[in-house]
Scaffold this motif. Sequence first.
Motif: not given
Length: 85
Positions: A20-26, A39-51, A57-63
């Motif tokens: 699920l983390s990998l799916w969300g990251l992709i 050219a939607r910087p607000g939405w791009a920043a929100a998606c980048a924050a979720v990424a 979370d992916l790093v924590v799960v792998i650990r």
Amino acid sequence: MRTGNEPVTARSPLRLRFWLSLWGLIWSAAGAAAFSLAARPGWAAACAAVAVIAAVDLVVVIRHIRQGPHYQPGRDVPPYEPPSR
């Protein structure tokens, strides 16, 4: 607190959380790229924050997966007494 009636075959949902983390990251990385091209910087920043959150979370799960199983008492260990009130 251990009650003694835990399932014998209980498993951790780490593999599901990994996928699920990998799916969300992709999808969030693709969304950040698409919104930045549109050219939607607000939405791009929100998606980048979720990424970033998905990547952490992916790093924590792998650990946790690499740490392996932790000690679990067997059937011969009696359950703990409930705390007295």
